[in-house]
Design an enzyme around this catalytic site. Structure first.
Site: not given
Ligand SMILES: NC(=O)c1ccc[n+]([C@@H]2O[C@H](COP(=O)([O-])OP(=O)(O)OC[C@H]3O[C@@H](n4cnc5c(N)ncnc54)[C@H](O)[C@@H]3O)[C@@H](O)[C@H]2O)c1
Length: 252
Positions: A42, A68, A90, A98, A146, A160, A164
Site C-alpha cells: 500500500d 508507491d 489491485n 481521484g 472495472s 479511469y 483500465k
Molecule cells: N470499490 C468499487 O466499487 C470498485 C469498482 C470497480 C473496480 N474497483 C477496483 O478495485 C480496486 C480496489 O478498489 P477499492 O475500492 O478497494 O479502493 P480503495 O480506495 O478502498 O483502496 C485503495 C488502496 O490503494 C492504495 N493506493 C492508492 N494509490 C496507491 C499507489 N500509488 N501505490 C500503492 N497503493 C496505492 C490506497 O492507499 C488504498 O489503501 C481498484 O483497482 C478499483 O479500480 C473498485
C-alpha cells in the site's frame, strides 16, 4: 482425478498492490488463507502493516511492503529481489478517490495519474515479475479492472475507464505471449462494491436495483476469484476479462 487441495497456493509468494483496505485487503486475506505468503503493498505503510498483522493473527503468512506503485525506483527496490509467483494489480483508486470530473474539465495531472496508476504501474510490475516467473516456469498476473473499461458512464470516470481498458488489453497480450512459459494473465472487472455510500441512501438503493442479484460485490468474493485464477484449478483460464458484477447489464 486429483483431489482438491485445501491450501492450493501453498509455497507461492503473492504481491497484492493497494491492499491496505477495501478490495485489496479481501484479496490478500483470501490468498493467505489459501496458503500463499502475501506481500501486502500500500501507499500507506501503517495500512499495509496492519493488514499483514491481521493475516498473521488469523494464522496466515504475510508482510507489509509499502511503496508507491507509480514510482519506478521504489517498485524496483521493493520488488526487484522477490520471487513473486502471483501478482495482483489491485491499486487503482488514488488517495481521495481521484477527483472524478467531466473529461473536458479534468486537469491533465488527474488523468495522467489514472494512467500511471491503472496502466503504467501494471506494465512496470509485470516487467519486474515476469522474467523470474518465466525462469521458474510458473506465474499468475491478475489485473483488478472495472466495468468502466467497457461501458460509457457519465460520472466523470472517462480517464479511469480508458486506463483500465488499456490494462485489460495488456493482460490479453501478456497471457498469449507468456502462456507458453507457464504464466497466465487475466482481468477481473468489478461492478460496484459494498462500501460506496450508506445503506439506506436512495442513491445507493438505486445502484443496487441495477444489479440483478440485488446487492453489491464483496471484497472476499474478489479474493476467492483470485484464489481460483491463481491455483492449478484455474490454470485453463488465460487472457480473459471476467466480470464480477452480479450480472449487471452492459450499455448506457
Ligand atoms: N470499490 C468499487 O466499487 C470498485 C469498482 C470497480 C473496480 N474497483 C477496483 O478495485 C480496486 C480496489 O478498489 P477499492 O475500492 O478497494 O479502493 P480503495 O480506495 O478502498 O483502496 C485503495 C488502496 O490503494 C492504495 N493506493 C492508492 N494509490 C496507491 C499507489 N500509488 N501505490 C500503492 N497503493 C496505492 C490506497 O492507499 C488504498 O489503501 C481498484 O483497482 C478499483 O479500480 C473498485
Amino acid at each position: 482425478m486429483e483431489p482438491h487441495a485445501a491450501r492450493p497456493l501453498e509455497g507461492r509468494l503473492a504481491l497484492v498492490t493497494g491492499a491496505g483496505q477495501g478490495v485489496g485487503r479481501g484479496i490478500a486475506s483470501c490468498l493467505a488463507a489459501a496458503g500463499a505468503t502475501v506481500a501486502v503493498n500500500d501507499l500507506a505503510p501503517t495500512r499495509a502493516d496492519a493488514v499483514a498483522a491481521e493475516i498473521r493473527d488469523a494464522g496466515g503468512d504475510a508482510f507489509g511492503l509499502a511503496f508507491d506503485v507509480t514510482d519506478a525506483d521504489a517498485a524496483q527496490t521493493a520488488v526487484g529481489d522477490l520471487e513473486i509467483d502471483i501478482l495482483v494489480n489491485n491499486a487503482g483508486v488514488p488517495p481521495g478517490g481521484g477527483r472524478p470530473n467531466r473529461f473536458a474539465q479534468m486537469p491533465p495531472e488527474d488523468w495522467q495519474l489514472q494512467i500511471d496508476l491503472n496502466l503504467a504501474a501494471l506494465m512496470r510490475l509485470a516487467q519486474l515479475v515476469i522474467p523470474g516467473q518465466a525462469e521458474r516456469g510458473w506465474g499468475r498476473i491478475i489485473q483488478i479492472s472495472s466495468g468502466a473499461s467497457s461501458r460509457g458512464l457519465a460520472i466523470g470516470v472517462a480517464a479511469y475507464g480508458a486506463a483500465k481498458a488499456g490494462g485489460e488489453a495488456l493482460i490479453r497480450h501478456l497471457g498469449v505471449e507468456y502462456g507458453p512459459e507457464g504464466i497466465t494473465a487475466n482481468s477481473l472487472a468489478l461492478g460496484l462494491m459494498e462500501g460506496v455510500g450508506r445503506a439506506g441512501d436512495p442513491a445507493v438503493d438505486r445502484l443496487i436495483r441495477g444489479v440483478p442479484i440485488g446487492r453489491l460485490g464483496r471484497p472476499q468474493e474478489v479474493g476467492e476469484a483470485c484464489v481460483w485464477l491463481a491455483s492449478e484449478a484455474g490454470g485453463l483460464v488465460n487472457a480473459q476479462v471476467i466480470h464480477l458484477n452480479g450480472g449487471t447489464v452492459f450499455g448506457r
